[in-house]
Design a protein around this motif. Structure first.
Motif, PDB file in Angstrom:
ATOM      1  N   GLN A  91       0.815  -1.205   0.000  1.00 29.80           N
ATOM      2  CA  GLN A  91       0.000   0.000   0.000  1.00 29.80           C
ATOM      3  C   GLN A  91       0.855   1.265   0.000  1.00 29.80           C
ATOM      4  O   GLN A  91       0.595   2.200  -0.758  1.00 29.80           O
ATOM      5  CB  GLN A  91      -0.946   0.020   1.208  1.00 29.80           C
ATOM      6  N   GLN A  92       1.877   1.275   0.848  1.00 30.55           N
ATOM      7  CA  GLN A  92       2.741   2.453   0.908  1.00 30.55           C
ATOM      8  C   GLN A  92       3.474   2.676  -0.411  1.00 30.55           C
ATOM      9  O   GLN A  92       3.655   3.819  -0.847  1.00 30.55           O
ATOM     10  CB  GLN A  92       3.745   2.315   2.055  1.00 30.55           C
ATOM     11  N   TYR A  93       3.888   1.589  -1.057  1.00 29.88           N
ATOM     12  CA  TYR A  93       4.595   1.752  -2.327  1.00 29.88           C
ATOM     13  C   TYR A  93       3.654   2.242  -3.418  1.00 29.88           C
ATOM     14  O   TYR A  93       4.027   3.092  -4.239  1.00 29.88           O
ATOM     15  CB  TYR A  93       5.265   0.449  -2.762  1.00 29.88           C
ATOM     16  N   ASP A  94       2.426   1.740  -3.443  1.00 30.06           N
ATOM     17  CA  ASP A  94       1.450   2.214  -4.432  1.00 30.06           C
ATOM     18  C   ASP A  94       1.154   3.702  -4.225  1.00 30.06           C
ATOM     19  O   ASP A  94       1.001   4.450  -5.194  1.00 30.06           O
ATOM     20  CB  ASP A  94       0.161   1.396  -4.330  1.00 30.06           C
ATOM     21  N   GLU A  95       1.074   4.131  -2.976  1.00 31.71           N
ATOM     22  CA  GLU A  95       0.866   5.557  -2.692  1.00 31.71           C
ATOM     23  C   GLU A  95       2.066   6.379  -3.157  1.00 31.71           C
ATOM     24  O   GLU A  95       1.911   7.492  -3.676  1.00 31.71           O
ATOM     25  CB  GLU A  95       0.621   5.761  -1.193  1.00 31.71           C
TER      26      GLU A  95
END
Length: 206
Positions: A180-184
């Motif tokens: 999730q953090q990488y997609d953000e």
């Protein structure tokens, strides 16, 4: 076979072929796998595409069109250089967010057959010389710093592509494998790339 069924079958084949080629590459893909993925028999696959090479070429040419979206029309427009750079980054990263598999696949296949890639680029008529000339004109006008225009294009492409091509490595290093953090992070890349590139090339105007 009527035209509608023919179109539907060809579309299914191309979709299946893209899935298999992206997953296994040109060398690893098998026509039987593509036929199975498309839900047709191998004979019908060969009716539409006589060889794996012909099918791969159709897929690769289509994907090249995606990975170089409107480069010429954006960068050769009449808009100010900062707007052109911004439009390019927005368009390019949006395309990569929609097709995150493309960079790794393209890099693998370009290294496998660089001549085919070069011929495909020529076929797509991407006007790199015109883009270089446009950038040189902006330099002569004092709007951007004097530098090799190829560096500007290389920096733009690499800053957009690398976080997608190196996702498995960067996601683990930068975010402890948190999806999730990488997609953000990828979603906000547009702003940071534009800011970084423009800051590095623009000449302050009085």
């Amino acid at each position: 076979m009527n035209a509608i069924n023919k179109d539907n079958t060809e579309e299914k084949i191309l979709k299946a072929a893209r899935t298999i080629f992206v997953r296994k590459g040109m060398d690893g893909a098998r026509m039987q796998e593509i036929a199975d993925e498309a839900g047709i028999n191998k004979a019908l696959l060969h009716y539409y595409f006589r060889s794996k090479q012909k099918l791969f070429e159709a897929i690769f040419v289509n994907l090249i069109g995606k990975i170089f979206p409107n480069i010429t029309s954006v960068l050769l427009s009449e808009k100010p250089i900062e707007e052109k750079i911004g439009m390019f980054v927005d368009t390019y990263i949006d395309m990569l967010l929609q097709n995150p598999y493309l960079p790794a696949f393209m890099l693998k296949e370009i290294n496998r057959d660089s001549d085919f890639f070069e011929n495909t680029i020529k076929h797509k008529k991407i006007e790199l010389r015109s883009i270089f000339k446009m950038l040189e004109s902006e330099m002569e006008a004092g709007k951007i710093r004097k530098m090799n225009p190829r560096d500007i294009i290389a920096n733009l492409l690499s800053m957009c592509i690398f976080p997608f091509a190196a996702k498995p490595m960067l996601k683990r290093i930068l975010f402890g494998d948190n999806h999730q953090q990488y997609d953000e992070y990828l979603a906000q890349r547009k702003s940071s790339v534009k800011e970084f590139v423009l800051h590095s090339i623009m000449v302050p105007q009085n």
